[in-house]
Design an enzyme around this catalytic site. Structure first.
Site, PDB file in Angstrom:
ATOM      1  N   ASP A  15       5.302  -9.865  -1.896  1.00  0.00           N
ATOM      2  CA  ASP A  15       5.948  -9.148  -2.638  1.00  0.00           C
ATOM      3  C   ASP A  15       5.731  -7.718  -1.324  1.00  0.00           C
ATOM      4  OD1 ASP A  15       7.004  -7.243  -4.427  1.00  0.00           O
ATOM      5  OD2 ASP A  15       5.277  -6.557  -5.401  1.00  0.00           O
ATOM      6  N   SER A  16       6.666  -6.746  -1.779  1.00  0.00           N
ATOM      7  CA  SER A  16       6.617  -5.428  -1.040  1.00  0.00           C
ATOM      8  C   SER A  16       5.176  -5.010  -1.354  1.00  0.00           C
ATOM      9  CB  SER A  16       7.483  -4.550  -1.365  1.00  0.00           C
ATOM     10  OG  SER A  16       7.398  -4.296  -2.915  1.00  0.00           O
ATOM     11  N   CYS A  78       9.186 -10.784  -5.874  1.00  0.00           N
ATOM     12  CA  CYS A  78       9.777  -9.469  -5.919  1.00  0.00           C
ATOM     13  C   CYS A  78      11.132  -9.514  -6.156  1.00  0.00           C
ATOM     14  CB  CYS A  78       9.471  -8.891  -4.339  1.00  0.00           C
ATOM     15  SG  CYS A  78      10.392  -7.313  -4.079  1.00  0.00           S
ATOM     16  N   GLU A 156       1.349   1.139  -6.692  1.00  0.00           N
ATOM     17  CA  GLU A 156       0.626   0.867  -5.448  1.00  0.00           C
ATOM     18  C   GLU A 156      -0.639   1.819  -5.273  1.00  0.00           C
ATOM     19  OE1 GLU A 156       1.480  -1.211  -2.573  1.00  0.00           O
ATOM     20  OE2 GLU A 156       2.426  -2.115  -4.237  1.00  0.00           O
ATOM     21  N   CYS A 188      11.177  -5.304 -12.058  1.00  0.00           N
ATOM     22  CA  CYS A 188      10.381  -5.224 -11.165  1.00  0.00           C
ATOM     23  C   CYS A 188       9.093  -5.666 -10.987  1.00  0.00           C
ATOM     24  CB  CYS A 188      10.630  -3.777 -10.553  1.00  0.00           C
ATOM     25  SG  CYS A 188       9.208  -3.244  -9.339  1.00  0.00           S
ATOM     26  N   HIS A 190       6.168  -4.892 -10.068  1.00  0.00           N
ATOM     27  CA  HIS A 190       5.349  -3.800 -10.233  1.00  0.00           C
ATOM     28  C   HIS A 190       5.025  -3.419 -11.805  1.00  0.00           C
ATOM     29  CE1 HIS A 190       5.530  -3.516  -5.917  1.00  0.00           C
ATOM     30  NE2 HIS A 190       4.506  -2.792  -5.849  1.00  0.00           N
TER      31      HIS A 190
HETATM   32  N1  DGL Z   1       7.860  -5.578  -6.865  1.00  0.00           N
HETATM   33  C1  DGL Z   1       9.143  -5.403  -6.244  1.00  0.00           C
HETATM   34  C2  DGL Z   1      10.227  -5.960  -7.150  1.00  0.00           C
HETATM   35  O1  DGL Z   1      10.045  -6.744  -8.149  1.00  0.00           O
HETATM   36  C3  DGL Z   1       9.204  -3.995  -5.803  1.00  0.00           C
HETATM   37  C4  DGL Z   1      10.158  -3.593  -4.845  1.00  0.00           C
HETATM   38  C5  DGL Z   1       9.768  -2.239  -4.130  1.00  0.00           C
HETATM   39  O2  DGL Z   1       8.999  -2.136  -3.293  1.00  0.00           O
HETATM   40  O3  DGL Z   1      10.674  -1.336  -4.290  1.00  0.00           O
HETATM   41  O4  DGL Z   1      11.238  -5.416  -6.825  1.00  0.00           O
END
Ligand code: DGL
Length: 277
Positions: A15-16, A78, A156, A188, A190
Site C-alpha cells: 500500500d502507499s 490500495c 499515517e 480507501c 486507510h
Molecule cells: N490506502 C490507499 C488507498 O486505498 C491510500 C492512498 C493514498 O496514499 O492516498 O487508496
C-alpha cells in the site's frame, strides 16, 4: 516446522502506507498461518494527490520487490494504486495480482434510499475505474463521490480519534448524510481504521461497506489450502517501509494490535521477521 513452512503460501501485500494493514488483517482472519511480506510506501504517501505516472511506477517497483522476495500472489491493498497501476502490474508480473476497488456494486445493491456515499482519495475518485463502476452499477442511484484530501495522513500519524480527525470527518460525512445517504463506501484502505469514528458521525442506521473481507476471500481462492489452515503453524510476517522504521514500528504496532518489528525496504539485509500468533 521446516517442511511445514515450505508448504505455507507466501503473499506479498503493499500500500502507499499503513492502510493496507486493514486488508492484511482480513486475510489473516481468513487464513491465520499465511506467510507474508508487507511493504508500506510511507516515504511516498499519500499516493492520492500524486500524478498517476508516479503511482504506477512506484507500484511496479514495489510489486517487483515482492515477487523477488518469493511472493506467490500480490495483493494491491490500495484503491488508488489499483485505479492507476493494476493493468501494468498484471501485464508485467508473473504472479496473480489481486486488487481492490471501492465497493460501489454491493452498496448500490443494498441502498434503500437510492443514495450511496463514497469516501476515497482524489486520484481514486477521478479515476476511469470509478467512472466505470458508477456507469455499470450506479444506474438509478445517486452515487455521491467525496474526495478526502489529507485523510490518509491522519491514519499515517496514528491519529485515529483526535478532535481534529473527528472535525474533519464530520465535514466530509455530514453533507453526505444530509443528502439521504444510507450506504457509505470506504474506498480507501486507510479509512477502515477510522470506521468507528465514521460510524459515530453517520449514525447506527447507515451501512458502512469496505472491501477487505472480499479481497481476503479472493486471496484465499489463489493460495487457499484448508489443510494448511488447520495446522499448528503461527505464520511469519515481514513488515517493511520506505519511511522511517522507528516511526513505522509505533504506528504498525498500534494498527496491527500487537508489537511488531518493521524494517527498511532499502536495507534488505536486516529484514526483520515477526512470528505471529
Ligand atoms: N490506502 C490507499 C488507498 O486505498 C491510500 C492512498 C493514498 O496514499 O492516498 O487508496
Amino acid at each position: 516446522m521446516t517442511n511445514h513452512s515450505a508448504a505455507v503460501p507466501k503473499i506479498g501485500v503493499f500500500d502507499s502506507g499503513v492502510g493496507g494493514l486493514s486488508v492484511l488483517k482480513a486475510i489473516r482472519r481468513e487464513h491465520p498461518i499465511v506467510d507474508f511480506i508487507y511493504i508500506a510506501d510511507s516515504g511516498n504517501a499519500p499516493y492520492g494527490s500524486r500524478p498517476a505516472a508516479f503511482i504506477e511506477s512506484r507500484a511496479h517497483q514495489i510489486a517487483e520487490r515482492l515477487v523477488d522476495a518469493g511472493a506467490q500472489v500480490i495483493v494491491v491493498a490500495c484503491n488508488t494504486a489499483t485505479a492507476v497501476a493494476v493493468a501494468r502490474l498484471r501485464s508485467h508480473l508473473p504472479v496473480p495480482i489481486i486488487a481492490m476497488e471501492p465497493a460501489i456494486k454491493p452498496a448500490v445493491a443494498q441502498t434503500k434510499t437510492g443514495v450511496v456515499g463514497v469516501l476515497a482519495t482524489e486520484r481514486t475518485i477521478e479515476s476511469a475505474n470509478v467512472a466505470r463502476l458508477c456507469r455499470k452499477f450506479g444506474q438509478g442511484v445517486n452515487v455521491l463521490l467525496q474526495p478526502c484530501p489529507g485523510l490518509v495522513e491522519f491514519v499515517e500519524r496514528g491519529e485515529l480519534s483526535s478532535a481534529r480527525t473527528r472535525e474533519y470527518l464530520r465535514m466530509l460525512v455530514i453533507p453526505l448524510m444530509d443528502k439521504g445517504t444510507d450506504t457509505l463506501v470506504l474506498g480507501c484502505t486507510h479509512y477502515v481504521f477510522l470506521e468507528s469514528e465514521i460510524r459515530d458521525i453517520a449514525g447506527p442506521a447507515v451501512q458502512i461497506i469496505e472491501s477487505s473481507a472480499a479481497v481476503a476471500r479472493q486471496t484465499l481462492r489463489h493460495i487457499g489450502s484448508k489443510d494448511i489452515a488447520s495446522a499448528p503453524y503461527p505464520g511469519r510476517g515481514t513488515f517493511l517501509t520506505t519511511g522511517s522504521p522507528d516511526s513505522a514500528r509505533v504506528i504498525f504496532s498500534q494498527l496491527w494490535g500487537a508489537q511488531v518489528e518493521v524494517g527498511a525496504l532499502e536495507n534488505s539485509n536486516v529484514w526483520a521477521e515477526n512470528r505471529l500468533n
